[in-house]
Design an enzyme around this catalytic site. Sequence first.
Site, short mmCIF file in Angstrom:
data_model
loop_
_atom_site.label_atom_id
_atom_site.label_comp_id
_atom_site.label_asym_id
_atom_site.label_seq_id
_atom_site.Cartn_x
_atom_site.Cartn_y
_atom_site.Cartn_z
N LYS A 103 -18.84 7.06 -17.47
CA LYS A 103 -20.19 7.34 -17.12
C LYS A 103 -20.43 8.82 -17.95
O LYS A 103 -19.59 9.56 -17.46
CB LYS A 103 -20.54 7.62 -15.63
CG LYS A 103 -20.58 6.33 -14.91
CD LYS A 103 -21.87 5.54 -15.05
CE LYS A 103 -23.00 6.46 -14.56
NZ LYS A 103 -24.15 5.45 -14.68
N TYR B 152 -32.99 4.82 0.79
CA TYR B 152 -33.42 4.28 -0.14
C TYR B 152 -32.13 4.09 -1.29
O TYR B 152 -32.08 3.01 -1.82
CB TYR B 152 -34.58 4.86 -0.91
CG TYR B 152 -35.05 4.32 -2.11
CD1 TYR B 152 -35.99 3.65 -2.28
CD2 TYR B 152 -34.51 4.78 -3.35
CE1 TYR B 152 -36.70 2.65 -3.12
CE2 TYR B 152 -35.14 3.95 -4.44
CZ TYR B 152 -35.96 3.12 -4.45
OH TYR B 152 -36.37 2.63 -5.72
N HIS B 153 -31.36 5.06 -1.52
CA HIS B 153 -30.58 4.90 -2.53
C HIS B 153 -29.30 4.14 -2.23
O HIS B 153 -28.65 3.50 -2.90
CB HIS B 153 -29.99 6.49 -2.90
CG HIS B 153 -31.24 7.41 -3.42
ND1 HIS B 153 -31.95 8.02 -2.51
CD2 HIS B 153 -31.70 7.49 -4.46
CE1 HIS B 153 -32.85 8.72 -3.26
NE2 HIS B 153 -32.95 8.35 -4.67
N ASP C 184 -25.41 11.54 -14.82
CA ASP C 184 -26.06 10.48 -14.34
C ASP C 184 -25.07 10.03 -13.08
O ASP C 184 -23.88 9.45 -13.60
CB ASP C 184 -26.36 9.35 -15.30
CG ASP C 184 -26.54 8.08 -14.47
OD1 ASP C 184 -27.07 8.20 -13.15
OD2 ASP C 184 -26.69 7.01 -15.18
N HIS D 74 -25.62 7.69 -10.69
CA HIS D 74 -25.72 6.44 -10.36
C HIS D 74 -24.70 5.39 -10.70
O HIS D 74 -24.82 5.10 -11.98
CB HIS D 74 -27.11 5.68 -10.80
CG HIS D 74 -28.37 6.73 -10.14
ND1 HIS D 74 -28.76 7.74 -10.71
CD2 HIS D 74 -29.12 6.23 -9.16
CE1 HIS D 74 -29.79 8.09 -9.98
NE2 HIS D 74 -30.07 7.13 -8.80
N TYR E 224 -43.81 8.68 -7.62
CA TYR E 224 -42.70 9.60 -7.66
C TYR E 224 -42.73 9.84 -9.28
O TYR E 224 -42.75 8.76 -9.98
CB TYR E 224 -41.42 8.84 -7.38
CG TYR E 224 -40.25 9.43 -7.50
CD1 TYR E 224 -39.87 10.82 -7.19
CD2 TYR E 224 -39.10 8.98 -8.36
CE1 TYR E 224 -38.79 11.22 -7.55
CE2 TYR E 224 -38.11 9.22 -8.51
CZ TYR E 224 -37.77 10.74 -8.00
OH TYR E 224 -36.24 11.43 -8.06
#
Length: 717
Positions: A592, A235-236, A596, A598, A81
């Site tokens: 934040k 995954y996340h 982004d 996350h 990736y």
Amino acid sequence: MSKNSSRTLKEWAELAKKELKEDNSDSLIWKTPEGIDIQPLYTENDLDGLSHLGGVPGIEPFLRGPKATMYAGRPWTIRQYAGFSTAKESNEFYKRNLDAGQMGLSVAFDLATHRGYDSDHPRVFGDVGMSGVAIDSVEDMKLLFDKIPLDKMSVSMTMNGAVLPVLANFIVAAEEQGVEEKKLRGTIQNDILKEFMVRNTYIYPPVHSMRIVSDIIGYTAKNMPLFNSISISGYHMQEAGANQAQELAFTIADGLEYVRAALNNGLKVDDFAPRLSFFFAIGMNFFMEIAKLRAARWLWATLMKKHFNPKNEKSMMLRTHCQTSGVSLTEQDPYNNIVRTTIEAMAAVLGGTQSLHTNAFDEAVALPTEFSARIARNTQLILKEETGITKSIDPLAGSYYIEALTGRLIASAEKIINNIEELGGMTKAVEKGIPKQMIEESAAKRQASVDSKASIVVGVNKYQSKSDSKFDVLKVNNADVRDKQIKNLKNLKQNRDELAVNQALNNLTNGAKDNSSNLLELSIEASRKRATVGEISNALEKVFGRHQANYRGVKGIYGSELSENENFIYVKQAINDFITKKTRKPRILIVKLGQDGHDRGANVVASAYEDLGFDVKIGPLFQTPQESSDMVGIFKPDVVGASSLAGGHLTLIPEMIKYIRNDGHNNVLIIAGGVIPQEDYVELEKAGVDAIFGPGTNITDAARRVLGLIEQRPIKK
């Protein structure tokens, strides 16, 4: 169970008691984060009543693998990736990796692209090219794959929010390379439900986003038979803190929801289901991860058959890509990460993944360098070529432990999936915020477990090294990339037919109002006319709007897990003393910046600080530095904590500090946390950051230091 087996177990129990000097062996039972009791010994007795046992690979329910010969016939696809800076630089990086043994491309896009903004948009000035490649138009996409034959290369693209313009640009880039869309192989992630749960790179509200998903499934089913229209991603979820049972259940439940969306769009299940694919994280619980992949295949086949009764067996076949865990990587003693990634890669292949990305050891703090990426890629090559793993199919089948664990995971996941189905499916559950809250609770428990040393992370909370392991990190010049992209955008717009572009964009806006139109088809036409990613996204936003999430957070989880921890008790008392003395709580604003999404770190920190006694305010996602400064004026915090995971810290945090000081808030402390290379600390401190907390920081220790800074701060003028 035979008499001999019964006798043997009794003898083992007596021996165990003697060795432990205890009445029984219960002290050896480990309760996992999934709530599964792991016994010290498994026997044939533990397989009684399990419904998933048996079968062969390649035949439904595919427990032992989707292909009959698995790696004995063809090894998994080795992917890396990658994507950073400009399309030209990423293209050169891809070609070097392919020459070195990589078999497929997995493209990482920058956050501006993910969120549907062109590089010249004022909201993304700190994000361009920082955590992936900047793609503003089909011209960038053509450059990204220059001299890479798209009729021969499998390309995976992690894209969800701006999925329409990105996939359209890919199709048109191939078309202008001379490759018909029917020959394209690869995957577009296109998993928007997961974005609303954890990763947050969405653009439009859930109902409109689901329309986009089903339009893409419909278009690719008709025109791109070799292409995977969706990669349903757990995954996340694990990266955001979900335990493996939650990751498994939510991923399968998402898949069922996408099937229903496609059926509601007029498709037949066998027209598209064979091209659905999945994506799982592989963390450090070695046997649990192996069992998870086996359980996922069994669950998908069983539930597809139960709910949709497909006639084509391939519609029930779960094919998956896996990636080793990013959150398991540590800044401390970073070369340990090579070992972690190797263990995780072994779990993925023993579990039967179809393709794999291995993270580089330096990704706890930065994008991988060529040196670290080579080690990560070679990890897979060594597993493939030197271990013999590829010679036998599903070699752990029949293991008492693996089969018992697979059965327990199936049961745990089924319970969660049934609860979601009772709510009306995953879209309804996501709208209620239920999966997100469960994942955040799990993340808080995990952090508390590490901070209390109940869970050991070598080099972080035990066996710390006194030596300083320095390594080079990849640096991207954000301003330079942005300037190049803006120049390219200007050239593009000067040399295109504006009338044709506007007509294509108007058609797209009108198509958003008309459910009979296919939005990918209209986006392809706009891409051909050289409409940009931002323009295509905005044409849809005029109808759909832009989604804004409300953060609710979790309370009490971190504190309850650490209620008897001496350090936690000490810091909590110190904060109570502050409250008594000042007649108020210490106040922290957590922000934040940039695009982004996350938010695991920010949310866990907010939850923990609140449990310790701070007055916590967490700002909305995607703030500009000016917007964060405005919140300082309203909330009047003692401390502003900026969370950074996407490399924009050297641009965005100093800009925020400038606004805060210009607005007269001179006594507010500034702290920064997250993925920040140590070599950037000096520059941030010069800009006015008072403390920096890198990956692996104990939150209770950090809170103790922050409280000290508040009490000792000088009055700034």
